[in-house]
Design an enzyme around this catalytic site. Structure first.
Site, PDB file in Angstrom:
ATOM      1  N   HIS A  47       0.827  -1.206   0.000  1.00  0.00           N
ATOM      2  CA  HIS A  47       0.000   0.000   0.000  1.00  0.00           C
ATOM      3  C   HIS A  47       0.864   1.260   0.000  1.00  0.00           C
ATOM      4  O   HIS A  47       0.491   2.279  -0.584  1.00  0.00           O
ATOM      5  CB  HIS A  47      -0.938  -0.011   1.205  1.00  0.00           C
ATOM      6  CG  HIS A  47      -2.046  -1.014   1.077  1.00  0.00           C
ATOM      7  ND1 HIS A  47      -2.326  -1.931   2.059  1.00  0.00           N
ATOM      8  CD2 HIS A  47      -2.933  -1.254   0.087  1.00  0.00           C
ATOM      9  CE1 HIS A  47      -3.336  -2.688   1.673  1.00  0.00           C
ATOM     10  NE2 HIS A  47      -3.712  -2.306   0.488  1.00  0.00           N
ATOM     11  N   ARG A  91     -11.867   4.022  -3.432  1.00  0.00           N
ATOM     12  CA  ARG A  91     -11.592   3.277  -2.194  1.00  0.00           C
ATOM     13  C   ARG A  91     -12.307   3.980  -1.043  1.00  0.00           C
ATOM     14  O   ARG A  91     -11.745   4.837  -0.371  1.00  0.00           O
ATOM     15  CB  ARG A  91     -10.092   3.213  -1.941  1.00  0.00           C
ATOM     16  CG  ARG A  91      -9.292   2.493  -3.038  1.00  0.00           C
ATOM     17  CD  ARG A  91      -7.820   2.382  -2.630  1.00  0.00           C
ATOM     18  NE  ARG A  91      -7.042   1.671  -3.618  1.00  0.00           N
ATOM     19  CZ  ARG A  91      -6.314   2.253  -4.583  1.00  0.00           C
ATOM     20  NH1 ARG A  91      -6.284   3.570  -4.668  1.00  0.00           N
ATOM     21  NH2 ARG A  91      -5.625   1.527  -5.448  1.00  0.00           N
ATOM     22  N   ASN A 140      -3.896  -7.349  -7.383  1.00  0.00           N
ATOM     23  CA  ASN A 140      -3.029  -7.365  -6.199  1.00  0.00           C
ATOM     24  C   ASN A 140      -3.377  -8.534  -5.290  1.00  0.00           C
ATOM     25  O   ASN A 140      -2.528  -9.358  -4.938  1.00  0.00           O
ATOM     26  CB  ASN A 140      -3.157  -6.052  -5.422  1.00  0.00           C
ATOM     27  CG  ASN A 140      -2.642  -4.865  -6.203  1.00  0.00           C
ATOM     28  OD1 ASN A 140      -1.955  -5.012  -7.197  1.00  0.00           O
ATOM     29  ND2 ASN A 140      -2.984  -3.669  -5.752  1.00  0.00           N
ATOM     30  N   CYS A 193      -8.201  -3.498 -11.966  1.00  0.00           N
ATOM     31  CA  CYS A 193      -7.920  -2.304 -11.165  1.00  0.00           C
ATOM     32  C   CYS A 193      -6.728  -2.499 -10.246  1.00  0.00           C
ATOM     33  O   CYS A 193      -6.496  -1.688  -9.358  1.00  0.00           O
ATOM     34  CB  CYS A 193      -9.148  -1.894 -10.349  1.00  0.00           C
ATOM     35  SG  CYS A 193      -9.659  -3.106  -9.128  1.00  0.00           S
TER      36      CYS A 193
END
Length: 835
Positions: free
Chosen positions: A454, A561, A714, A761
């Site tokens: 992150h 998000r 991810n 994404c």
């Protein structure tokens, strides 16, 4: 009230679960008799630690006319309780409190029984202290006549010797480990450096242990007196034999970095620097702007010494609580050895000699800030004068702690500030990246870390070039060292030669020119050479991000998000607040569709106001839609706000971490209810994130219930390859171009066909090597960081879709991600998929 109010009891423990279990066990012994037992345990449901403010509140709740006895488990629990007493404003209430050294489980049981029987607080405390007598007598470790009497004379009853084995001697981290070992024992322990003659110093004081100057090979004598003297000596000697549980690292001479070497790493460290954020930078290593510990102290009037001391106590406790949370987060994300770095800071905060010196200076009339900085400056000076250079550098730990508490005293922000240049750190948190001054921080170099963490995502979003997994050698680079790096290739040069500087300067100029050209074309559609339009959307976390996306030519927002609204606060946002934020995000890209992902927390993103039991592997636990369905009120509020926005704006709603069709149907029903309550949302589309391999494998069962799917590469990569994306030890395995991951992407695209839109994404959507493969597999929407939009559009304009399909089909048959990347690069060089 009963004729005699029972003594209250408070349990202070690092673990909330332990405290609850001990209280439940004690309750079984009371036969319904009323005894007030309060717990002040853990920082939250899953984070170990103690909080002086909560302890104070617990004592005040339990502290009736008969007083209260406090039992503490170990280490900082004792310090926190002492600080809690300092925070109590009523001296009479403080006088009614007894701190007991009794064992927390056995002591609580006998204390509760004694309190229920009408004993006063002194009798309750005495009963608790003798709680181990029955067990000790049975095992033959003491007599039945009473507990052993602690020696009061100065002569030690146990003496031993050890040799310092660690390369860096008894520096801050092993010293903190030693201090922690002896603090929990009923013994007075002293150390003497037999090699230099320094000492004796108390072993429970980090500041005093450090100035022993104990280096590799020095002989240290351990002296102890008291009930557990022999046990203390044996434990210290055993700890020294284990090198104080320090991780194995090469010696100082082995970690020197090579000049002008693009793969800087520690000897024996197989990791090579990895690219994380593109960009070429030539600069110096930045220095931490930490003022000297006696600088910038306001000359405020000292006032009442009691008030000033309570200010110190509160500031120390605030910093300690933050460090304990950071240590726990580091342990989860990086490992125990890295988390142990914070033990030295915590030990300094609880150092009895340091705190006694601060309090003495307050009593002499100094203000809280002046007393703190004066005392810490003395410790800093002592450490700075240690002959060994490595130990001398550990004075930075003192400076760091001093500054943190001083900031708390002054109400200043706790974050670090850096001079202009390249920041070199062991690892960095997403919050720290977000707080960096991008105008001063030219680039980031991490000794560990992962390109898919992150923190790396935020660095890319902020346009800060970054190289990760560079090895521990980079941590030895002093401020001012010339470095050069390419965040797109992972190259890192120390003291670069004129030729290297010239090469990278040319490379940087070419990148800048290419960026200028890409920005000029960013507003145009991304259409391949054979006429296929690919949507390039943005991943955002705020209205400001959406504004940046608009200026970079994004075709819309492929991922909002929404958890940014829920993190770092004490309660969830109300519906009205959410609605206003969602409206603002849409307004920044008017007329463009915006995809809102519902709350995706759990795993590495816990919420403080949603306590949950600790999970052995939170990444495989209650995350995403699982947590939302478990807390339906939170999800219902969010869906209500989204449906209100949907009546005015073109939005989609996407559910994260979906594994089963039942989860999707439950979430859709809640969305339908919210839409009905809002008056209908005819244009609202619904999708899911495909992040779990099972969802990709059974995608046909989901397709009748969705309008689109977005592949989160991810997490899909993490779960497919069993390689946690934030774990530097397996960072090289975490690559979305592994054929196993590509097979899942291919399956989703094949099954969806033209009926359901497929987007990606994850970070692979902006990987210039991955883009041709993803497009060749059938992906028609790529959602990337706002800054990456122009570059991804430029890549698509160079593609030929037929060649991309051929490359993708070949990629599915290869062995690993390395072969896939080599395939794409060969095709690029040969003029295949791209010119």
């Amino acid at each position: 009230m009963a004729p005699h109010e029972a003594v209250g009891i408070v349990v202070v423990s690092h673990s909330r679960q332990l405290a609850r279990a001990a209280i439940a066990l004690a309750g079984e012994m009371l036969n319904g008799q009323p005894v007030v037992i309060e717990a002040a345990a853990g920082l939250d449901e899953s984070t170990f630690g103690t909080d002086a403010v909560r302890i104070k509140e617990a004592i005040e709740r339990a502290n009736g006319s008969s007083g209260v006895v406090v039992l503490m488990d170990m280490g900082s629990a004792v310090l926190s309780t002492e600080l809690a007493l300092e925070l109590m404003a009523d001296p009479a209430a403080r006088e009614r409190v007894i701190l007991s050294s009794a064992p927390i489980v056995e002591g609580l049981i006998v204390a509760a029984v004694a309190a229920a029987g009408g004993a006063d607080r002194h009798e309750v405390a005495a009963e608790a202290s003798s709680a181990l007598m029955g067990k000790a007598t049975h095992l033959g470790t003491t007599t039945a006549d009473g507990p052993p009497v602690e020696q009061t004379g100065p002569a030690p009853s146990a003496v031993a010797e050890f040799t310092v084995l660690g390369d860096h001697g008894l520096h801050a981290r092993p010293a903190a480990r030693l201090v922690g070992e002896v603090r929990g024992l009923d013994a007075s322990v002293q150390l003497v450096n037999l090699t230099t003659g320094a000492g004796p110093v108390p072993a429970n004081s980090l500041s005093r242990v450090a100035i022993l100057g104990a280096l590799h090979g020095h002989r240290i004598e351990v002296r102890a007196s008291g009930r557990q003297a022999q046990e203390a000596v044996e434990q210290v000697v055993a700890l020294a034999a284990r090198r104080f549980d320090e991780p194995d690292h090469p010696g100082r001479d082995d970690v020197a970095v090579a000049a002008d070497t693009p793969a800087v790493r520690a000897v024996g460290d197989a990791r090579q620097p990895m690219p994380a954020t593109p960009g070429v930078v030539i600069a110096e290593v930045a220095g931490l702007l930490t003022a000297d510990v006696d600088d910038d102290v306001p000359e405020d009037a000292p006032g009442d010494p009691d008030v000033q001391w309570r200010r110190v106590v509160a500031a120390v406790d605030d910093v300690r609580r933050g460090l304990e949370q950071l240590r726990e987060r580091t342990r989860r994300e990086t490992g125990s050895s890295e988390a142990a770095i914070f033990d030295a800071h915590l030990a300094l905060l609880g150092d009895p000699d340091v705190l006694a010196d601060v309090e003495a200076k307050v009593r002499e009339g100094l203000s809280a800030a002046r007393a703190w900085t004066t005392a810490l400056a003395a410790v800093h000076t002592q450490w700075s004068q240690i002959p060994d250079p490595y130990l001398r550098e550990r004075a930075a730990d003192v400076a760091a702690v001093a500054q943190q508490v001083l900031r708390a005293l002054n109400g200043a922000p706790a974050g670090d500030e850096w001079s202009t240049g390249v920041v070199v750190v062991d690892d960095i948190t997403p919050a720290d990246v977000a707080a960096l001054d991008a105008a001063a921080v030219r680039a980031l170099v991490l000794a560990h870390g992962s390109p898919s963490s992150h923190a790396a995502i935020i660095a890319r979003a902020r346009g800060i070039p970054m190289v990760v997994s560079a090895g521990s050698a980079v941590l030895d680079l002093p401020a001012g060292t010339a470095v050069a790096l390419d965040g797109g290739t992972g190259e890192l040069f120390v003291d670069p030669s004129p030729e290297t500087i010239e090469e990278l300067t040319v490379r940087a100029a070419a990148l800048a020119e290419r960026r200028t050209q890409q920005l000029a074309m960013a507003g145009q559609p991304a259409v391949s050479r054979d006429g296929v339009h690919i949507e390039v959307l943005a991943n955002v976390g705020s209205a400001a991000d959406t504004t940046t996306a608009a200026s970079n030519g994004a075709d819309g927002v492929g991922l909002v998000r929404t958890e940014f609204l829920f993190l770092d606060r004490v309660k969830p946002p109300e519906v009205v607040e959410q609605e206003q934020v969602y409206d603002a995000i849409c307004a920044a890209l008017p007329g463009r569709r915006t995809v809102f992902r519902t709350l995706d927390v759990g795993g590495d993103k816990p919420l403080s106001y949603l306590p949950a039991p600790a999970e052995q592997n939170p990444f495989l636990g209650r995350r995403g839609i699982r947590l939302s369905l478990d807390r339906p009120h939170l999800l219902q509020q969010q869906l209500t706000a989204l449906c209100r926005t949907a009546r005015r704006m073109a939005i989609d709603v996407m559910f994260p971490m979906v594994t089963s069709v039942d989860e999707l149907l439950q979430a859709r029903q809640m969305l339908d209810d919210a839409a009905l309550a809002a008056g209908g949302t005819p244009q609202l589309r619904v999708g899911i994130m495909v992040e779990v391999p099972a969802a990709a494998l059974k995608i046909e069962s989901f397709l009748p219930h969705v309008d689109f799917v977005s592949i989160g590469t991810n997490d899909l990569t993490q779960y497919t390859l069993a390689a946690e994306r934030g774990n530097p030890a397996v960072a090289a395995l975490h690559d979305a171009l592994d054929p196993g991951v590509l097979q899942l992407v291919h399956r989703v695209c094949q099954c969806a066909g033209s009926a359901v839109d497929v987007a990606v994404c994850g970070e692979s959507a902006s990987d210039e090597v991955a883009v041709p493969v993803l497009v060749g597999l059938g992906v028609r929407e790529l959602s990337v960081s706002p800054e990456a939009v122009p570059a991804v559009k430029a890549i698509i304009r160079t593609l030929d879709l037929e060649r991309c399909r051929a490359i993708a089909q070949t990629a599915l048959t290869l062995r690993d991600a390395g072969e896939v990347r080599a395939l794409v690069r060969r095709a690029t060089t040969a003029g295949g998929a791209t010119p």
